[in-house]
Motif scaffolding. Sequence first.
Motif, PDB file in Angstrom:
ATOM      1  N   ARG A  80     136.800  74.824  -1.240  1.00  0.00           N
ATOM      2  CA  ARG A  80     137.830  75.723  -1.440  1.00  0.00           C
ATOM      3  C   ARG A  80     139.156  75.299  -1.496  1.00  0.00           C
ATOM      4  O   ARG A  80     139.313  74.541  -0.253  1.00  0.00           O
ATOM      5  CB  ARG A  80     137.606  77.213  -1.249  1.00  0.00           C
ATOM      6  N   ALA A  81     140.012  75.926  -2.301  1.00  0.00           N
ATOM      7  CA  ALA A  81     141.361  75.400  -2.095  1.00  0.00           C
ATOM      8  C   ALA A  81     142.181  76.544  -2.361  1.00  0.00           C
ATOM      9  O   ALA A  81     143.091  76.685  -2.951  1.00  0.00           O
ATOM     10  CB  ALA A  81     141.583  74.250  -3.169  1.00  0.00           C
ATOM     11  N   ASN A  82     142.077  77.629  -1.478  1.00  0.00           N
ATOM     12  CA  ASN A  82     142.635  79.049  -1.814  1.00  0.00           C
ATOM     13  C   ASN A  82     143.593  79.273  -0.427  1.00  0.00           C
ATOM     14  O   ASN A  82     143.458  80.160   0.062  1.00  0.00           O
ATOM     15  CB  ASN A  82     141.702  80.082  -1.987  1.00  0.00           C
ATOM     16  N   TYR A  83     144.289  78.346  -0.124  1.00  0.00           N
ATOM     17  CA  TYR A  83     145.390  78.598   0.942  1.00  0.00           C
ATOM     18  C   TYR A  83     146.671  78.655  -0.072  1.00  0.00           C
ATOM     19  O   TYR A  83     147.147  78.309  -0.946  1.00  0.00           O
ATOM     20  CB  TYR A  83     145.646  77.015   1.571  1.00  0.00           C
ATOM     21  N   GLY A  84     147.434  79.427   1.023  1.00  0.00           N
ATOM     22  CA  GLY A  84     148.948  79.976   0.490  1.00  0.00           C
ATOM     23  C   GLY A  84     150.118  79.065   1.033  1.00  0.00           C
ATOM     24  O   GLY A  84     151.048  79.171   0.342  1.00  0.00           O
ATOM     25  N   LEU A  85     150.071  78.680   2.187  1.00  0.00           N
ATOM     26  CA  LEU A  85     151.368  77.973   3.025  1.00  0.00           C
ATOM     27  C   LEU A  85     151.526  76.623   2.321  1.00  0.00           C
ATOM     28  O   LEU A  85     150.557  75.705   2.371  1.00  0.00           O
ATOM     29  CB  LEU A  85     151.236  78.047   4.361  1.00  0.00           C
ATOM     30  N   HIS A  86     152.563  76.341   2.285  1.00  0.00           N
ATOM     31  CA  HIS A  86     153.269  75.066   1.957  1.00  0.00           C
ATOM     32  C   HIS A  86     152.902  73.915   3.230  1.00  0.00           C
ATOM     33  O   HIS A  86     152.893  74.418   4.556  1.00  0.00           O
ATOM     34  CB  HIS A  86     154.622  74.730   1.928  1.00  0.00           C
ATOM     35  N   GLY A  87     152.067  72.853   3.021  1.00  0.00           N
ATOM     36  CA  GLY A  87     151.527  71.987   3.997  1.00  0.00           C
ATOM     37  C   GLY A  87     150.035  72.250   3.638  1.00  0.00           C
ATOM     38  O   GLY A  87     149.384  71.039   3.806  1.00  0.00           O
ATOM     39  N   ASN A  88     149.393  73.418   3.819  1.00  0.00           N
ATOM     40  CA  ASN A  88     148.021  73.534   3.628  1.00  0.00           C
ATOM     41  C   ASN A  88     147.619  73.455   2.257  1.00  0.00           C
ATOM     42  O   ASN A  88     146.440  72.843   1.728  1.00  0.00           O
ATOM     43  CB  ASN A  88     147.555  75.022   4.340  1.00  0.00           C
ATOM     44  N   SER A  89     148.490  74.102   1.511  1.00  0.00           N
ATOM     45  CA  SER A  89     148.025  74.240  -0.159  1.00  0.00           C
ATOM     46  C   SER A  89     148.024  73.092  -0.622  1.00  0.00           C
ATOM     47  O   SER A  89     146.819  72.823  -1.403  1.00  0.00           O
ATOM     48  CB  SER A  89     149.185  75.215  -0.582  1.00  0.00           C
ATOM     49  N   GLU A  90     148.948  72.262  -0.713  1.00  0.00           N
ATOM     50  CA  GLU A  90     148.741  70.997  -1.342  1.00  0.00           C
ATOM     51  C   GLU A  90     147.647  69.862  -0.912  1.00  0.00           C
ATOM     52  O   GLU A  90     146.995  69.293  -1.529  1.00  0.00           O
ATOM     53  CB  GLU A  90     150.192  69.958  -1.356  1.00  0.00           C
ATOM     54  N   LEU A  94     144.459  68.638  -2.767  1.00  0.00           N
ATOM     55  CA  LEU A  94     144.038  67.246  -2.938  1.00  0.00           C
ATOM     56  C   LEU A  94     142.366  67.160  -2.639  1.00  0.00           C
ATOM     57  O   LEU A  94     141.764  66.415  -3.278  1.00  0.00           O
ATOM     58  CB  LEU A  94     144.924  66.522  -1.972  1.00  0.00           C
ATOM     59  N   SER A  95     141.921  67.839  -1.497  1.00  0.00           N
ATOM     60  CA  SER A  95     140.802  67.636  -1.349  1.00  0.00           C
ATOM     61  C   SER A  95     139.733  68.080  -2.376  1.00  0.00           C
ATOM     62  O   SER A  95     138.637  67.641  -2.646  1.00  0.00           O
ATOM     63  CB  SER A  95     140.349  68.631  -0.217  1.00  0.00           C
ATOM     64  N   LEU A  96     140.107  69.455  -2.927  1.00  0.00           N
ATOM     65  CA  LEU A  96     139.252  69.746  -3.946  1.00  0.00           C
ATOM     66  C   LEU A  96     139.256  68.830  -4.992  1.00  0.00           C
ATOM     67  O   LEU A  96     138.095  68.408  -5.940  1.00  0.00           O
ATOM     68  CB  LEU A  96     139.760  71.073  -4.537  1.00  0.00           C
ATOM     69  N   LYS A  97     140.337  68.295  -5.513  1.00  0.00           N
ATOM     70  CA  LYS A  97     140.225  67.118  -6.548  1.00  0.00           C
ATOM     71  C   LYS A  97     139.381  65.954  -6.418  1.00  0.00           C
ATOM     72  O   LYS A  97     138.811  65.353  -7.048  1.00  0.00           O
ATOM     73  CB  LYS A  97     141.701  66.622  -6.724  1.00  0.00           C
ATOM     74  N   LEU A  98     139.495  65.673  -4.927  1.00  0.00           N
ATOM     75  CA  LEU A  98     138.554  64.493  -4.468  1.00  0.00           C
ATOM     76  C   LEU A  98     137.246  65.121  -4.593  1.00  0.00           C
ATOM     77  O   LEU A  98     136.184  64.181  -4.886  1.00  0.00           O
ATOM     78  CB  LEU A  98     139.052  63.923  -3.165  1.00  0.00           C
ATOM     79  N   TRP A  99     136.897  66.219  -4.274  1.00  0.00           N
ATOM     80  CA  TRP A  99     135.478  66.695  -4.335  1.00  0.00           C
ATOM     81  C   TRP A  99     134.975  66.541  -5.718  1.00  0.00           C
ATOM     82  O   TRP A  99     133.788  66.375  -5.829  1.00  0.00           O
ATOM     83  CB  TRP A  99     135.395  68.209  -3.732  1.00  0.00           C
ATOM     84  N   GLU A 100     135.739  66.887  -6.664  1.00  0.00           N
ATOM     85  CA  GLU A 100     135.303  66.985  -8.072  1.00  0.00           C
ATOM     86  C   GLU A 100     134.954  66.009  -8.713  1.00  0.00           C
ATOM     87  O   GLU A 100     134.177  65.597  -9.458  1.00  0.00           O
ATOM     88  CB  GLU A 100     136.452  67.807  -8.927  1.00  0.00           C
ATOM     89  N   GLY A 101     135.594  64.606  -7.997  1.00  0.00           N
ATOM     90  CA  GLY A 101     135.275  63.182  -8.445  1.00  0.00           C
ATOM     91  C   GLY A 101     134.362  62.453  -7.382  1.00  0.00           C
ATOM     92  O   GLY A 101     134.328  61.254  -7.747  1.00  0.00           O
ATOM     93  N   LEU A 102     133.840  63.215  -6.549  1.00  0.00           N
ATOM     94  CA  LEU A 102     133.241  62.472  -5.168  1.00  0.00           C
ATOM     95  C   LEU A 102     132.039  61.834  -5.984  1.00  0.00           C
ATOM     96  O   LEU A 102     131.543  60.733  -5.204  1.00  0.00           O
ATOM     97  CB  LEU A 102     132.977  63.525  -4.232  1.00  0.00           C
ATOM     98  N   GLU A 103     131.189  62.563  -6.472  1.00  0.00           N
ATOM     99  CA  GLU A 103     129.683  61.841  -6.844  1.00  0.00           C
ATOM    100  C   GLU A 103     129.868  60.494  -7.603  1.00  0.00           C
ATOM    101  O   GLU A 103     129.102  59.911  -7.351  1.00  0.00           O
ATOM    102  CB  GLU A 103     128.835  62.983  -7.585  1.00  0.00           C
ATOM    103  N   GLN A 104     131.002  60.526  -8.754  1.00  0.00           N
ATOM    104  CA  GLN A 104     131.346  59.406  -9.295  1.00  0.00           C
ATOM    105  C   GLN A 104     131.584  58.239  -8.632  1.00  0.00           C
ATOM    106  O   GLN A 104     131.180  57.018  -8.720  1.00  0.00           O
ATOM    107  CB  GLN A 104     132.070  59.663 -10.436  1.00  0.00           C
ATOM    108  N   ASP A 105     132.442  58.642  -7.619  1.00  0.00           N
ATOM    109  CA  ASP A 105     133.186  57.772  -6.811  1.00  0.00           C
ATOM    110  C   ASP A 105     132.095  56.993  -5.854  1.00  0.00           C
ATOM    111  O   ASP A 105     132.146  55.857  -5.533  1.00  0.00           O
ATOM    112  CB  ASP A 105     134.440  58.261  -5.979  1.00  0.00           C
TER     113      ASP A 105
END
Length: 417
Positions: A80-90, A94-105
């Motif tokens: 998940r990527a449902n964090y609210g504070l600056h620092g954790n949120s971004e 980023l982690s979720l975006k990497l997850w979404e392309g992980l199998e192809q990568d």
Amino acid sequence: MRFSALRILKEGLTGNKGWTPHWRDASPKPEYDVVIIGGGGHGLSTAYYLAKEHGITNVAVLEKGYLGGGNIGRNTTIVRANYGLHGNSEFYSLSLKLWEGLEQDLNYNVMMSQRGVINLCHSDGQRDAFARRGNAMRNQGDDAILLDREGVRRELPYLDFEQTRFPIYGGLYHKRGGSARHDAVAWGYARGADQRGVDLIQNCEVIGIDIENGKVTGVQTSRGPIRAKKVAMVTAGRSSQVAAMAGMRLPIESHILQAFVTEGLKPMIDHVVTFGMGHFYISQSDKGGLVFGGDLDFYASYAARGNLPMAEHVMEAGMTLMPAIAKAKVLRSWGGIMDMSPDGSPIIDKTHIDGLYVNCGWCYGGFKAVPASGFTFSHLIAQDRPHEAAARHRLDRFRTGRGLMDEEGTGAQHNLH
């Protein structure tokens, strides 16, 4: 060896005799550019991205047991990527975006399933807090939908909406969240790192860290000394013990978090559901088992097992939320050793010892952070400066008090994060 539908068909027709091992059973060399202590998800992803993104392949991952035998294999697989504070949120974005392309990568099936995460709310104040968090998520570029009571009922009709103590007011729906297969994530990163020349060394326990004139020079292991220009500590709940070998005292506590899985059932739960007031979360695996967990055991421990009172609490919370699971038989339970930081946020930083790096303090967020943790930690190791997505995960924030990221607002109490 690459995976493809054609390759699977061919192997199925020829007795599966053409498969080769996913990675080499490497023996340690006398010296490496980088030694990574810890063969879990974070350590393996760090090795993979060091090789892939920075061209650093003279790397060894040292694991005292077998690869993926720690927390990466002892969690509830939530992404998940449902964090609210600056620092954790971004960072988690980023982690979720990497997850979404992980199998192809990785060219590997990590069974990523974006089934959606729904966090339930049970009061007006909690609903307002979820609205603020949802806005922060959308501002970061992630998705968030605030559901009212009927919106939750449409998605989760099997819940008990009339429970007297914690009636359901609504929920925050994060559609891109979901789950992945924990051991497949470890195997995929291990395979990818090995293909790029990284040595994955199992049954190799680190028993000492060598330091000369304020600079790390290598490690002592159960298989002999290994010299290294840089050493990275990525050992989750064992981080305090490993750091102590370098004379460091980290601001973390190790606690046990239990999880459970039932017998296989027909498809029932389409999402990941979290019940904050009962501290209960649940999803259904591809094999049909209900995978669920609750709160920490509330005492510091290195034992990878839990206690019966917390198991009872988790079952009570599950029954309160969804009585329909009453007769499901629990097959097994396990405990992960959680490295809890004082503000509930991770630490990715250089230490005061030249060439020694630390990655720890993941609290409940370790599994979903695996891709971004390795991506940003490898950047730090390779370039000696933090990646912008992890720039606030500094170790010195606990000494200065500046930049603390208390996502839950519970203060400096490790066991409440």
